[in-house]
Design a protein around this motif. Structure first.
Motif, PDB file in Angstrom:
ATOM      1  N   SER A 236       0.836  -1.416  -0.065  1.00 43.77           N
ATOM      2  CA  SER A 236       0.039   0.064  -0.004  1.00 43.77           C
ATOM      3  C   SER A 236       0.686   1.369   0.085  1.00 43.77           C
ATOM      4  CB  SER A 236      -1.064  -0.049   1.308  1.00 43.77           C
ATOM      5  OG  SER A 236      -0.231  -0.038   2.123  1.00 43.77           O
ATOM      6  N   ALA A 237       1.943   1.223   0.846  1.00 44.24           N
ATOM      7  CA  ALA A 237       2.882   2.611   0.732  1.00 44.24           C
ATOM      8  C   ALA A 237       3.399   2.792  -0.652  1.00 44.24           C
ATOM      9  CB  ALA A 237       4.041   2.228   1.752  1.00 44.24           C
ATOM     10  N   ILE A 238       4.224   1.647  -1.320  1.00 43.59           N
ATOM     11  CA  ILE A 238       4.665   1.691  -2.480  1.00 43.59           C
ATOM     12  C   ILE A 238       3.504   2.402  -3.699  1.00 43.59           C
ATOM     13  CG2 ILE A 238       5.661   0.625  -4.240  1.00 43.59           C
ATOM     14  CD1 ILE A 238       6.901  -1.234  -2.347  1.00 43.59           C
ATOM     15  N   GLY A 239       2.301   1.943  -3.358  1.00 49.50           N
ATOM     16  CA  GLY A 239       1.386   2.079  -4.265  1.00 49.50           C
ATOM     17  C   GLY A 239       0.854   3.509  -4.256  1.00 49.50           C
ATOM     18  N   ALA A 240       0.716   4.008  -3.074  1.00 50.31           N
ATOM     19  CA  ALA A 240       0.423   5.536  -2.770  1.00 50.31           C
ATOM     20  C   ALA A 240       1.563   6.248  -3.351  1.00 50.31           C
ATOM     21  CB  ALA A 240       0.173   5.598  -1.240  1.00 50.31           C
ATOM     22  N   VAL A 241       2.944   5.995  -3.136  1.00 44.46           N
ATOM     23  CA  VAL A 241       3.731   6.709  -3.709  1.00 44.46           C
ATOM     24  C   VAL A 241       3.892   6.733  -5.240  1.00 44.46           C
ATOM     25  CG1 VAL A 241       6.372   7.062  -3.945  1.00 44.46           C
ATOM     26  CG2 VAL A 241       5.383   6.531  -1.721  1.00 44.46           C
ATOM     27  N   LEU A 242       3.711   5.691  -5.852  1.00 44.34           N
ATOM     28  CA  LEU A 242       3.881   5.405  -7.095  1.00 44.34           C
ATOM     29  C   LEU A 242       2.387   6.373  -8.088  1.00 44.34           C
ATOM     30  CD1 LEU A 242       4.579   3.999  -9.752  1.00 44.34           C
ATOM     31  CD2 LEU A 242       3.318   2.203  -9.383  1.00 44.34           C
ATOM     32  N   LYS A 243       1.204   6.183  -7.339  1.00 43.51           N
ATOM     33  CA  LYS A 243       0.142   6.857  -8.101  1.00 43.51           C
ATOM     34  C   LYS A 243       0.391   8.516  -7.942  1.00 43.51           C
ATOM     35  CE  LYS A 243      -2.885   4.218  -5.743  1.00 43.51           C
ATOM     36  NZ  LYS A 243      -4.124   3.474  -5.253  1.00 43.51           N
ATOM     37  N   SER A 244       0.998   8.628  -6.852  1.00 46.87           N
ATOM     38  CA  SER A 244       1.140  10.196  -6.604  1.00 46.87           C
ATOM     39  C   SER A 244       2.352  10.810  -7.635  1.00 46.87           C
ATOM     40  CB  SER A 244       1.821  10.507  -5.340  1.00 46.87           C
ATOM     41  OG  SER A 244       1.898  11.984  -4.974  1.00 46.87           O
ATOM     42  N   ALA A 245       3.136   9.830  -8.083  1.00 53.56           N
ATOM     43  CA  ALA A 245       4.492  10.063  -8.736  1.00 53.56           C
ATOM     44  C   ALA A 245       3.558  10.093 -10.264  1.00 53.56           C
ATOM     45  CB  ALA A 245       5.536   9.225  -8.683  1.00 53.56           C
ATOM     46  N   LEU A 246       2.843   9.291 -10.455  1.00 58.04           N
ATOM     47  CA  LEU A 246       2.335   9.197 -11.949  1.00 58.04           C
ATOM     48  C   LEU A 246       1.532  10.328 -12.120  1.00 58.04           C
ATOM     49  CD1 LEU A 246       1.471   5.466 -12.087  1.00 58.04           C
ATOM     50  CD2 LEU A 246       3.061   6.465 -13.549  1.00 58.04           C
ATOM     51  N   LYS A 247       0.608  11.103 -11.196  1.00 56.14           N
ATOM     52  CA  LYS A 247       0.070  12.109 -11.445  1.00 56.14           C
ATOM     53  C   LYS A 247       0.723  13.364 -11.317  1.00 56.14           C
ATOM     54  CE  LYS A 247      -4.324   9.838 -10.432  1.00 56.14           C
ATOM     55  NZ  LYS A 247      -5.060  10.269 -11.505  1.00 56.14           N
ATOM     56  N   GLY A 248       1.862  13.240 -11.201  1.00 53.50           N
ATOM     57  CA  GLY A 248       2.727  14.402 -11.076  1.00 53.50           C
ATOM     58  C   GLY A 248       2.687  15.310  -9.955  1.00 53.50           C
ATOM     59  N   GLY A 249       2.175  14.894  -8.580  1.00 53.81           N
ATOM     60  CA  GLY A 249       1.982  15.368  -7.607  1.00 53.81           C
ATOM     61  C   GLY A 249       3.201  16.262  -6.866  1.00 53.81           C
ATOM     62  N   ASP A 250       2.994  17.434  -6.391  1.00 53.13           N
ATOM     63  CA  ASP A 250       4.156  18.014  -5.783  1.00 53.13           C
ATOM     64  C   ASP A 250       3.829  17.766  -4.264  1.00 53.13           C
ATOM     65  OD1 ASP A 250       2.160  19.606  -5.706  1.00 53.13           O
ATOM     66  OD2 ASP A 250       3.446  21.377  -6.539  1.00 53.13           O
ATOM     67  N   ASP A 251       3.308  16.668  -3.588  1.00 56.54           N
ATOM     68  CA  ASP A 251       2.867  16.755  -2.224  1.00 56.54           C
ATOM     69  C   ASP A 251       3.952  16.909  -1.274  1.00 56.54           C
ATOM     70  OD1 ASP A 251       0.060  16.044  -3.087  1.00 56.54           O
ATOM     71  OD2 ASP A 251       0.712  14.151  -3.532  1.00 56.54           O
ATOM     72  N   ASP A 252       3.764  17.691  -0.300  1.00 53.05           N
ATOM     73  CA  ASP A 252       4.905  17.842   0.702  1.00 53.05           C
ATOM     74  C   ASP A 252       4.892  16.729   1.793  1.00 53.05           C
ATOM     75  OD1 ASP A 252       2.711  17.877   2.637  1.00 53.05           O
ATOM     76  OD2 ASP A 252       2.522  20.248   2.502  1.00 53.05           O
ATOM     77  N   GLU A 253       5.849  16.457   2.688  1.00 56.65           N
ATOM     78  CA  GLU A 253       5.798  15.330   3.560  1.00 56.65           C
ATOM     79  C   GLU A 253       4.344  14.804   4.016  1.00 56.65           C
ATOM     80  OE1 GLU A 253       8.506  13.739   6.994  1.00 56.65           O
ATOM     81  OE2 GLU A 253       9.059  15.556   6.110  1.00 56.65           O
ATOM     82  N   GLU A 254       3.972  16.015   4.650  1.00 53.86           N
ATOM     83  CA  GLU A 254       2.621  15.675   5.434  1.00 53.86           C
ATOM     84  C   GLU A 254       1.490  15.152   4.632  1.00 53.86           C
ATOM     85  OE1 GLU A 254      -0.572  18.112   8.186  1.00 53.86           O
ATOM     86  OE2 GLU A 254       1.106  19.191   7.311  1.00 53.86           O
ATOM     87  N   LYS A 255       1.266  15.715   3.290  1.00 58.38           N
ATOM     88  CA  LYS A 255       0.346  15.109   2.501  1.00 58.38           C
ATOM     89  C   LYS A 255       0.641  13.929   2.017  1.00 58.38           C
ATOM     90  CE  LYS A 255      -1.286  19.664   0.547  1.00 58.38           C
ATOM     91  NZ  LYS A 255      -1.480  20.478  -0.448  1.00 58.38           N
ATOM     92  N   MET A 256       1.731  13.583   1.879  1.00 60.23           N
ATOM     93  CA  MET A 256       2.312  12.118   1.239  1.00 60.23           C
ATOM     94  C   MET A 256       2.028  11.224   2.365  1.00 60.23           C
ATOM     95  SD  MET A 256       3.278  10.724  -1.602  1.00 60.23           S
ATOM     96  CE  MET A 256       1.960   9.533  -1.310  1.00 60.23           C
ATOM     97  N   LEU A 257       2.212  11.414   3.605  1.00 58.09           N
ATOM     98  CA  LEU A 257       2.049  10.586   4.900  1.00 58.09           C
ATOM     99  C   LEU A 257       0.467  10.387   5.064  1.00 58.09           C
ATOM    100  CD1 LEU A 257       4.713  11.700   7.458  1.00 58.09           C
ATOM    101  CD2 LEU A 257       4.768   9.565   6.085  1.00 58.09           C
ATOM    102  N   LYS A 258      -0.351  11.393   4.705  1.00 56.06           N
ATOM    103  CA  LYS A 258      -1.753  11.100   4.806  1.00 56.06           C
ATOM    104  C   LYS A 258      -2.238  10.375   3.815  1.00 56.06           C
ATOM    105  CE  LYS A 258      -4.640  14.307   6.061  1.00 56.06           C
ATOM    106  NZ  LYS A 258      -5.230  15.594   6.298  1.00 56.06           N
ATOM    107  N   LYS A 259      -1.600  10.411   2.571  1.00 58.99           N
ATOM    108  CA  LYS A 259      -2.076   9.439   1.436  1.00 58.99           C
ATOM    109  C   LYS A 259      -1.706   8.161   1.888  1.00 58.99           C
ATOM    110  CE  LYS A 259      -2.210  12.612  -2.558  1.00 58.99           C
ATOM    111  NZ  LYS A 259      -1.788  12.804  -3.681  1.00 58.99           N
ATOM    112  N   ILE A 260      -0.459   8.008   2.274  1.00 60.58           N
ATOM    113  CA  ILE A 260       0.071   6.356   2.554  1.00 60.58           C
ATOM    114  C   ILE A 260      -0.909   5.935   3.826  1.00 60.58           C
ATOM    115  CG2 ILE A 260       1.696   5.330   3.747  1.00 60.58           C
ATOM    116  CD1 ILE A 260       3.922   7.036   2.371  1.00 60.58           C
ATOM    117  N   ALA A 261      -1.333   6.919   4.605  1.00 55.73           N
ATOM    118  CA  ALA A 261      -2.195   6.091   5.853  1.00 55.73           C
ATOM    119  C   ALA A 261      -3.551   6.023   5.171  1.00 55.73           C
ATOM    120  CB  ALA A 261      -2.505   7.259   6.891  1.00 55.73           C
ATOM    121  N   GLU A 262      -3.930   6.606   4.320  1.00 56.87           N
ATOM    122  CA  GLU A 262      -5.432   6.569   3.793  1.00 56.87           C
ATOM    123  C   GLU A 262      -5.118   5.322   2.778  1.00 56.87           C
ATOM    124  OE1 GLU A 262      -8.488   8.585   0.705  1.00 56.87           O
ATOM    125  OE2 GLU A 262      -6.591   9.483   0.734  1.00 56.87           O
ATOM    126  N   GLU A 263      -4.172   4.954   2.154  1.00 58.39           N
ATOM    127  CA  GLU A 263      -3.990   3.692   1.437  1.00 58.39           C
ATOM    128  C   GLU A 263      -4.072   2.359   2.353  1.00 58.39           C
ATOM    129  OE1 GLU A 263      -3.851   2.887  -1.798  1.00 58.39           O
ATOM    130  OE2 GLU A 263      -4.426   4.862  -2.772  1.00 58.39           O
TER     131      GLU A 263
END
Length: 371
Positions: A236-263
């Motif tokens: 789930s953690a790798i999936g969250a990071v990969l999906k964010s990277a594919l969409k060209g997101g510039d999420d900061d650390e806090e937003k990325m951690l929230k996405k990983i937690a959501e996943e």
């Protein structure tokens, strides 16, 4: 006990009978909508395809990191030749592309009936990329398991059978014999188990490893913790990071951690039929969910949620992107075409033209949610 015996008897009976056809219009209608949800959601889906290699973590738990590494080295030394060699040995692997997932297996069985050649070719292309990316996991897993079986003194025939079973255990299968009892049965119940095959595999491996562990031995407990990490956390953690990277997101650390937690919450709750319908509640309750994406019912019954969205957009009376997406999503389920990817292509292209994104992959994966 008696319950386990009944489960085995039911599995044998279901395997012998095969997939039972719908017996009335209600069952046929439910099957139509469930298959439509599969085509609309997975057809030509680049993101889902690119997530398939993450399944190697399951293979590491099943056959061991050393044997997965050997399988990867052997397969990628000559991928085409090795695939041909494996298929020559194993009938299971020859058919693997058609049977690795229940939902795709059901769709292909439906697509193969009474269609013209051109339409059949088009519809067969819907899942080609997912099948090819899954093969990048299946073949190394098979080769590693085969070499491991030979190393343990098994003859060639038994090594082939053990390798076949290792792929099923680690990556799942779409044939009746490979499904949990909860995935078989009435079409109405199948609505709640659409896209559940992978989670069923993870749950089975987790339970098996837990039962094998002697909790009085620290080394075994540590090994179990490592397997839990591979099975329940890293995917789930790798999936969250990969999906964010594919969409060209510039999420900061806090937003990325929230996405990983959501996943992570979605992944863990997705292991359990019924409980996974509450993942939206759990994500919102801990503050990591997205209010814009509320609960839309069982995965196989997406049609009704999409119809509701379409009604809302029609009532608003604006011919905008939201109306197009709602109408297209509904039509995709009804008429069995990959409307999800069409939505991503249209919305991503529009975002590029309007300057809302500079991600060249936007027409393939859609724009970042903030765009």
């Amino acid at each position: 006990g008696a319950e386990a015996v009944n489960v085995l008897r039911t599995a044998i009976k279901d395997s012998a009978q095969g997939e039972m056809p719908a017996t009335d219009n209600i069952q046929r209608g439910l099957n139509h909508l469930r298959i439509g949800a599969t085509v609309a959601g997975l057809g030509w889906n680049l993101t889902t395809s690119l997530l398939q290699p993450i399944g190697l973590t399951n293979s590491v738990v099943r056959i061991g990191a050393v044997w997965v590494a050997r399988g990867l080295r052997e397969f990628y030394s000559h991928p085409i030749n090795k695939a041909e060699e494996v298929q020559a040995k194993s009938e299971f692997m020859r058919n693997r592309g058609r049977t690795f997932m229940r939902e795709i297996n059901d769709v292909r069985n439906r697509l193969e009936s009474d269609k013209g050649e051109i339409r059949s070719m088009l519809e067969s292309s819907y899942f080609v990329l997912i099948q090819k990316m899954q093969a990048t996991v299946d073949y190394p897993t098979w080769l590693g398991a085969y070499e491991k079986a030979l190393d343990q003194g098994n003859d060639d025939a038994r090594a082939i059978g053990l390798a076949d079973q290792a792929v099923i255990d680690a990556q799942g299968g779409g044939q009746i014999k490979d499904l949990a009892q909860v995935q078989r049965g009435h079409p109405a119940f199948k609505l709640f188990t659409n896209f559940y095959s992978f989670f069923n595999v993870v749950l089975g491996q987790s339970v098996e490893r837990t039962k094998e562990t002697n909790f009085k031995k620290p080394a075994e407990v540590a090994a179990l913790a490592g397997d839990y990490l591979l099975l329940l956390v890293l995917p789930s953690a790798i999936g969250a990071v990969l999906k964010s990277a594919l969409k060209g997101g510039d999420d900061d650390e806090e937003k990325m951690l929230k996405k990983i937690a959501e996943e992570q919450i979605g992944f863990l709750m997705g292991l359990f039929v019924g409980l996974r319908e509450l993942m939206g509640f759990a994500q919102m309750a801990v503050g990591v969910g997205n209010p814009a994406f509320g609960y839309s019912g069982p995965a196989g019954a997406r049609f009704f949620a999409e119809m509701q969205k379409l009604g809302q957009q029609v009532n608003q009376g604006e011919a905008d992107m939201a109306l197009f997406k709602a109408a297209n999503s509904t039509a995709g389920i009804l008429f069995h075409y990959p409307s999800g990817q069409v939505n991503r292509a249209v919305e991503g292209t529009a975002a590029l033209i309007d300057g809302r994104t500079n991600n060249p992959l936007a027409p393939l994966v859609g724009p970042h949610p903030k765009n």
